[in-house]
Structures are given as C-alpha cells and as structure tokens.
Design a protein around this motif. Sequence first.
Motif, PDB file in Angstrom:
ATOM      1  N   SER A   1       0.818  -1.212   0.000  1.00 27.41           N
ATOM      2  CA  SER A   1       0.000   0.000   0.000  1.00 27.41           C
ATOM      3  C   SER A   1       0.852   1.263   0.000  1.00 27.41           C
ATOM      4  N   GLU A   2       2.088   1.150   0.521  1.00 31.87           N
ATOM      5  CA  GLU A   2       2.987   2.309   0.500  1.00 31.87           C
ATOM      6  C   GLU A   2       4.427   1.827   0.577  1.00 31.87           C
TER       7      GLU A   2
ATOM      8  N   ILE B   1      11.948  -0.405  -3.538  1.00 29.05           N
ATOM      9  CA  ILE B   1      12.160   0.428  -4.719  1.00 29.05           C
ATOM     10  C   ILE B   1      13.324  -0.129  -5.532  1.00 29.05           C
ATOM     11  N   HIS B   2      13.444   0.348  -6.750  1.00 25.92           N
ATOM     12  CA  HIS B   2      14.564  -0.074  -7.589  1.00 25.92           C
ATOM     13  C   HIS B   2      15.884   0.306  -6.917  1.00 25.92           C
ATOM     14  N   GLY B   3      16.827  -0.638  -6.924  1.00 20.51           N
ATOM     15  CA  GLY B   3      18.146  -0.379  -6.373  1.00 20.51           C
ATOM     16  C   GLY B   3      18.269  -0.526  -4.877  1.00 20.51           C
ATOM     17  N   PHE B   4      17.228  -1.042  -4.210  1.00 19.08           N
ATOM     18  CA  PHE B   4      17.229  -1.040  -2.751  1.00 19.08           C
ATOM     19  C   PHE B   4      18.348  -1.870  -2.143  1.00 19.08           C
ATOM     20  N   ALA B   5      18.851  -2.880  -2.861  1.00 20.52           N
ATOM     21  CA  ALA B   5      19.844  -3.790  -2.277  1.00 20.52           C
ATOM     22  C   ALA B   5      21.268  -3.506  -2.712  1.00 20.52           C
TER      23      ALA B   5
ATOM     24  N   GLN C   1      11.872   3.149   5.427  1.00 24.12           N
ATOM     25  CA  GLN C   1      13.311   3.277   5.206  1.00 24.12           C
ATOM     26  C   GLN C   1      13.619   3.579   3.744  1.00 24.12           C
ATOM     27  N   ALA C   2      12.877   2.957   2.835  1.00 26.88           N
ATOM     28  CA  ALA C   2      13.068   3.243   1.418  1.00 26.88           C
ATOM     29  C   ALA C   2      12.620   4.660   1.090  1.00 26.88           C
ATOM     30  N   GLN C   3      11.546   5.110   1.716  1.00 28.14           N
ATOM     31  CA  GLN C   3      11.083   6.478   1.495  1.00 28.14           C
ATOM     32  C   GLN C   3      12.100   7.493   2.004  1.00 28.14           C
TER      33      GLN C   3
ATOM     34  N   ILE D   1      14.624 -11.562  -8.101  1.00 25.52           N
ATOM     35  CA  ILE D   1      14.073 -10.677  -7.074  1.00 25.52           C
ATOM     36  C   ILE D   1      13.633  -9.381  -7.745  1.00 25.52           C
ATOM     37  N   THR D   2      12.410  -8.962  -7.460  1.00 23.36           N
ATOM     38  CA  THR D   2      11.917  -7.684  -7.958  1.00 23.36           C
ATOM     39  C   THR D   2      11.468  -6.819  -6.786  1.00 23.36           C
ATOM     40  N   ALA D   3      11.171  -5.565  -7.078  1.00 22.45           N
ATOM     41  CA  ALA D   3      10.710  -4.618  -6.062  1.00 22.45           C
ATOM     42  C   ALA D   3       9.344  -4.091  -6.474  1.00 22.45           C
ATOM     43  N   GLY D   4       8.443  -3.970  -5.514  1.00 24.38           N
ATOM     44  CA  GLY D   4       7.071  -3.571  -5.808  1.00 24.38           C
ATOM     45  C   GLY D   4       6.958  -2.231  -6.494  1.00 24.38           C
ATOM     46  N   PHE D   5       7.734  -1.237  -6.027  1.00 24.99           N
ATOM     47  CA  PHE D   5       7.644   0.120  -6.569  1.00 24.99           C
ATOM     48  C   PHE D   5       8.784   0.363  -7.563  1.00 24.99           C
ATOM     49  N   ASP D   6       8.838  -0.467  -8.579  1.00 24.59           N
ATOM     50  CA  ASP D   6       9.921  -0.434  -9.560  1.00 24.59           C
ATOM     51  C   ASP D   6       9.316  -0.634 -10.945  1.00 24.59           C
ATOM     52  N   PRO D   7       9.558   0.281 -11.876  1.00 29.49           N
ATOM     53  CA  PRO D   7       9.017   0.082 -13.222  1.00 29.49           C
ATOM     54  C   PRO D   7       9.538  -1.174 -13.907  1.00 29.49           C
ATOM     55  N   LEU D   8      10.673  -1.723 -13.458  1.00 27.85           N
ATOM     56  CA  LEU D   8      11.227  -2.947 -14.049  1.00 27.85           C
ATOM     57  C   LEU D   8      10.620  -4.221 -13.453  1.00 27.85           C
ATOM     58  N   ARG D   9       9.741  -4.064 -12.480  1.00 27.25           N
ATOM     59  CA  ARG D   9       9.206  -5.230 -11.764  1.00 27.25           C
ATOM     60  C   ARG D   9       8.580  -6.270 -12.691  1.00 27.25           C
TER      61      ARG D   9
END
Length: 315
Positions: free
Chosen positions: A4-5, A281-285, A9-11, A247-255
């Motif tokens: 939902s958001e 988000i993209h790049g989080f790791a 930490q990513a924000q 592995i993908t990220a929810g808030f990532d256009p590449l998901r």
Amino acid sequence: MEASEIHPQAQAYLDRQERLPLYPLRDRNLRFLRSFMRVANWFQNRDPPAVGSTADRTIPGPDGDLPIRVYRPEGEGPFPVTMFFHGGGFVIGDLGSHDLFCRHLTRESDCVVVSVDYRLAPEHPFPAAVEDAYAATEWAAEHGDELDSDGHLAVAGDSAGGNLSAVVSLLAAERDGPDVDYQALLYPGVGLAGDHPSEEHTGIVLLEEDMEWFRESYFGSELTMRNPYADPVQACDLSGMPPATVITAGFDPLRDGGKAYAERLVADGVPVRYDNYDDMIHGFASAPGANGIDRAMEAVEQIADDLRDAFGTSS
C-alpha cells in the motif's frame, strides 16, 4: 504486486536522493556524473565489511584489458565462484559502485566473487557489455586455479547487471560455453519491450527520461531490444538455462519485466525462486548497510542461501 505504500526506510532514502543535484541524469555531463558517483561511492565505502582478501587486476577482454575485482572469502578453499555484473543502466557504475554488495555477498555465500568492470555506453553500445561479461565468465571457467575455484560457477547482477547475467547464461547454454550452475538476478532489466503495469512507478528512482536515455545509449533502437542477447525474454527457448533466483521490487518500473522473465523460465522447465519485495524500490539492495534499508541485507542473504543450495555448500 506492490504494498500500500513504500517502506519508511526506502522512502527516507528517496527523500535523501531528492536533495542531490543529479536528476534527471540525462541532463548532466556524463563525465561529471561518473566522477560525482565515484566520489559518493568512496564516502559510502569508507568502512567496508572485511572479506578474506580483495585484488584488482585485468584479464584479456574483447577490446583490450578488462578490469575485474576478485573478492575471496575467509577460510580454506577451494570455493565456488560467482561472477557479478553491476547495474547502472549500462551507462554508469563501476567496481566501486557495488563494492559493499560484493563484500556482503562474499561473506554470506562463501563464494569467490568476481566483479567485472565492463565497457559502458554510450561510448560502447550493445553488444560491448555482453561481450565483456561473457569473456570474463569464460576466463573464470578456464582459470579456476587462479581463483581457487572448486569448479562451481554462478552469475549474479542487479538491474543492467541482471540483464547481463541472464544473457551470459543464455550464451553459455546456446554456445556450449562455461557450465553456469545458477543465475541470481536483482530487479533485472529484462522484458523491456512490452507495456507493463509496473511502469506506473516510473519516476520513483528511475525517471522516464533517464530510462529512455539508458535505452538510447545502450540499445540504440527498438530493433536491438528484440535481440535475445539484448533481452533474453526475446529468446525462443530458455530450457537450457540454469536455475534462477529473480528478485523484484514492488515500486519499480522494471518489476513486471523481471516477473515475465521468471515466468518464461518456469514455462520452459527451469527451476526458479521468484520473490517480489512489495514495499521496496529499484536499487534497494545495491549498497547494504549504507543506504539505511534493512531489507537490503535480507536480499543479499536470500541470494547467498540460494547459491549455497545450488552449490551444495549449505551448512
């Protein structure tokens, strides 16, 4: 597919990034951009986690010397070897940009990690990065004694590097090349030619104009993007590919592109572990321990566990 958001930490990471005078990237002088990021990486990597040893060297590449950095774990070898290809849209990134990730992966997986400083676009568009990545993987397979290898070999990468890892796996399978045991992909830049719902998240880390710049710089045209060695989702048959972690990220256009690749592998009979970090988000790791996102280490540990399982070295 997304929470939902965005995770707090990513924000907070996004809020810090907004204070940097860099975006959009394509509007910046490329030489300045790369220099700025090298300085930022130096500050980020000032207190890196210890590994057994690191060594910078060059190996023969398709266009001259190819720089690599070899991370060796502590303890007695031999060890499995994991080739690592960094992200950065095929335009930015180097051995320093993912030093923290490689160190943590070395520690968690007990693998020798070989990070490859492949040629970058737009000076060196497709297929230069592919040629370098594949040549480095061939070199590692042929020089296992120099790496203290036990004969096991994997590929790993994030974003553009995830693309390269998948393409190297495809090339190796189709050319009867190095025996790649596993591919570990973090939010890979694959499945790029389709329209995906996840593209609504363009503007979070990856701006639309920057994604277009990366694609123009590396692929040159949409025709190139239909080449399976530019995007392995375009391959007719993936059945010969090694098992994968995607592995993908929810808030990532590449998901959704990463998910499509995982689904193609499964459809062609390849074992896949697919996980979507729905609040990330993209790049989080990319820089565990430095960007304030605890789930970065979770992703590193997941990949390390999967590599151990693939190599039969789980404790």
